[in-house]
Design a protein around this motif. Structure first.
Motif, short mmCIF file in Angstrom:
data_model
loop_
_atom_site.label_atom_id
_atom_site.label_comp_id
_atom_site.label_asym_id
_atom_site.label_seq_id
_atom_site.Cartn_x
_atom_site.Cartn_y
_atom_site.Cartn_z
N LEU A 26 65.39 29.45 43.53
CA LEU A 26 64.67 29.98 44.70
C LEU A 26 65.12 29.29 45.98
O LEU A 26 65.35 29.93 47.01
N VAL A 27 65.28 27.95 45.91
CA VAL A 27 65.74 27.20 47.09
C VAL A 27 67.14 27.67 47.49
O VAL A 27 67.43 27.91 48.66
N LEU A 45 63.86 18.32 50.24
CA LEU A 45 63.12 19.28 49.41
C LEU A 45 63.09 18.84 47.96
O LEU A 45 62.09 18.95 47.27
N ARG A 46 64.25 18.39 47.47
CA ARG A 46 64.37 17.97 46.06
C ARG A 46 65.19 16.68 45.99
O ARG A 46 66.43 16.73 46.02
N LEU A 75 57.71 28.88 37.82
CA LEU A 75 58.08 28.62 39.21
C LEU A 75 58.84 27.29 39.29
O LEU A 75 59.87 27.20 39.96
N GLY A 76 58.36 26.28 38.57
CA GLY A 76 59.01 24.97 38.57
C GLY A 76 60.43 25.06 38.08
O GLY A 76 61.35 24.51 38.69
N LYS A 77 60.64 25.80 36.98
CA LYS A 77 61.97 25.94 36.40
C LYS A 77 62.91 26.66 37.34
O LYS A 77 64.10 26.38 37.39
N ASN A 78 62.34 27.64 38.07
CA ASN A 78 63.18 28.47 38.93
C ASN A 78 63.30 27.94 40.34
O ASN A 78 63.98 28.55 41.17
N THR A 79 62.66 26.80 40.64
CA THR A 79 62.70 26.27 42.01
C THR A 79 64.12 26.11 42.54
O THR A 79 64.40 26.54 43.66
#
Lengths: 235, 338
Positions: free
Chosen positions: B12-13, B326-327, B5-9
């Motif tokens: 996904l965002v 968000l990031r 999930l972290g790698k794909n954040t």
């Protein structure tokens, strides 16, 4: 003694306003493994960087195979046939192992010609050849950093602290590899691990406070406990 | 699971934002597919133009640690050169030599690319090189160069805003979908943009110069210590970045014309794209360009008939703020790059 491949003559190097090297003299004979010893901050890493032109000396001379190289750009110095394995490896983590090695090619097909030699030296590398280098363990990264300088045919290898942070079993493997490399190249090694250095090297030079203090052959240093205690703090 | 999930954040965002924009646009079009399609095509068109400026900016920043504020001026110069070559009575009048406007347009684009590349070499070799270790001076100098370029353009072409007059086949062609007329030229620009996104990605992934650039983004000094002339690579990358920006200006000119404002408008939007994508991340820049382009088009459509006429121009910055909240390192940026 054979003619020196590398001669460092009384170099002075500044990093910013700090006078790091205050007169370093080193002579590296052809075919030898010469180790540079000294406490932290003695100037060993800066000496290697000065040879590579990464922290160019402001005074003194550096000769490779009798020709001056000080003042030249790092890429030019490397192209003359000097390979550099820096402290902390400096491998490119987002690149694959193969790409890291390809980057070191100086002529087309360098890697193709040398890959068997590299795989013989580090058999484990075959398994992680296509992995991102950032996924490798510390020991595997060190193997890659050394393998990278073997892609072109370098005549002098500068290797900075290869044993740093590695398990003893990996250190043994690296020592065997460096010994094998010395059959075809001259090696100038920086090493804090005196046990490893004393087993590997033919010659030594001790740096202290940015100056070279003593140099000679390794068997003599091993016998001189006073010298070892004075400059290296090793009992 | 958490790692995946972290790698794909970032992906996904990105998907969440694009889905949100498209959903809002569809609702705003009252379910009319033709209207919705025009907004999407317009968004992709603007996104691709942004990509042509932002890609160079991002790669130059990643490799060289140089944020060049002159990059928008290269886009502007490209627009002027393409306009000039295409139309009669300009500085370079090719209408007699190449009477067919369909043939003159590719020549105009090549001229824009060559002028952009030439000015890129001059800026990198002549002015930037002595300032590599002084980032603040680089910002001030490239900003100054941008102002000088705008003044030179004014001296040559005046302050007139030039609207494209000399129509050519591709620009005149339309196709119909869901009862709406779509411009083939916009589709062509979107196609060129996607070809460049994939082409540059392939260069970065599959060629030696690409490996050198990716390695240089991580550790320039080590690349040099391996025997690679990094300064030469800097010149090549900077020149290509400027050439691509000028090409962007040239290809945008049939729609946007040629005016001084292009320099600042596209620079600010491109900087927003580079930062929200993640400084130095090529994937982030490509994704960011498409998102910002779509967001501007959706805002343009939403602002019609309302008092919020300023909405399209502030949209890139609103999106930038949202993504940084968000990031903080940007969509595809690492903590190191921020």
């Amino acid at each position: 003694m054979s003619a020196p491949v590398l001669e460092i003559r009384n170099i002075h190097t500044f990093i910013g306003q700090f006078h790091i090297l205050e007169g370093v003299n080193v002579s590296v004979p052809q075919g030898s493994i010469t180790v540079m010893l000294g406490r932290n901050g003695a100037g060993k890493t800066t000496t290697l960087k000065s040879v590579m032109g990464l922290t160019p000396p402001s005074q003194g001379a550096i000769l490779f195979e009798g020709k001056p190289i000080h003042g030249k750009r790092p890429y030019h110095i490397a192209q003359l046939g000097i390979g550099y394995v820096p402290e902390h490896r400096a491998i490119f983590k987002t690149l694959t192992v193969r790409e890291n090695l390809e980057l070191a090619e100086r002529q087309a097909h360098d890697l193709e010609k040398r890959i068997d030699f590299i795989f013989n030296l580090f058999p484990a590398m075959r398994q992680f050849y296509h992995y991102p280098a950032g996924n490798l363990s510390g020991g595997q990264q060190q193997m890659l950093a050394i393998a990278r300088v073997l892609v072109p045919e370098n005549r002098l290898l500068l290797i900075d602290e290869p044993s740093e942070g590695l398990a003893p079993v990996i250190i043994e493997e690296l020592m065997a590899a460096i010994q094998k490399l010395a059959e075809t190249s001259t090696v100038l090694l920086v090493e804090q691990n005196f046990r490893m250095a004393s087993r590997l090297a033919d010659r030594y030079v001790i740096l202290d406070d940015g100056q070279s203090r003593v140099e000679g052959v390794m068997p003599e240093l091993i016998k001189d406990e006073q010298l070892i205690q004075r400059y290296l703090g090793v009992a | 699971m958490a790692t995946t999930l972290g790698k794909n954040t970032p992906i996904l965002v990105m998907i969440a934002i694009i889905t949100g924009l498209l959903t809002f646009s569809f609702i705003n079009s009252n379910g009319d597919f033709g209207d919705f399609g025009i907004t999407v095509l317009s968004g992709l068109f603007q996104g691709m133009l942004l990509f042509l400026v932002a890609s160079g900016l991002s790669i130059i920043f990643g490799l060289m640690d140089v944020l060049t504020l002159a990059h928008g001026a290269y886009f502007m110069i490209g627009a002027y050169v393409a306009y000039d070559v295409q139309h009669p009575g300009g500085v370079i009048d090719l209408t007699a030599a190449i009477p067919d406007p369909n043939l003159r347009f590719p020549v105009a684009l090549i001229a824009a690319i060559l002028v952009g590349a030439g000015l890129g070499v001059i800026l990198e070799r002549g002015l930037l090189r002595p300032l590599y270790s002084r980032p603040i001076f680089q910002l001030v100098m490239t900003f100054g160069v941008s102002l000088v370029m705008v003044e030179i353009v004014k001296a040559i072409w005046d302050t007139t805003i030039y609207s494209w007059q000399d129509r050519f086949g591709l620009q005149e062609s339309f196709f119909e979908l869901f009862g709406q007329q779509f411009s083939v030229y916009r589709l062509f620009v979107v196609g060129i943009g996607f070809v460049l996104i994939i082409g540059i990605a392939l260069i970065l992934r599959r060629t030696r110069i690409g490996i050198i650039i990716r390695a240089g983004v991580e550790d320039r000094q080590m690349v040099e210590a391996l025997g690679i002339n990094v300064q030469l690579v800097f010149t090549v990358v900077f020149t290509l970045g400027c050439a691509v920006a000028a090409f962007g200006g040239g290809i945008a000119a049939p729609f946007l014309g040629a005016s001084n404002n292009l320099a600042t408008d596209f620079l600010l939007q491109a900087v927003a794209v580079v930062v929200l994508g993640g400084m130095g991340s090529y994937e982030g820049t490509a994704a960011g360009s498409i998102m910002v382009g779509l967001a501007i088009a959706v805002a343009q459509k939403a602002a019609i008939g309302t008092a919020f006429t300023v909405l399209p121009s502030i949209t890139p910055m609103l999106l930038l703020i949202l993504i940084l909240l968000l990031r903080p390192s940007g969509l595809f940026g690492s903590a190191h790059s921020s």
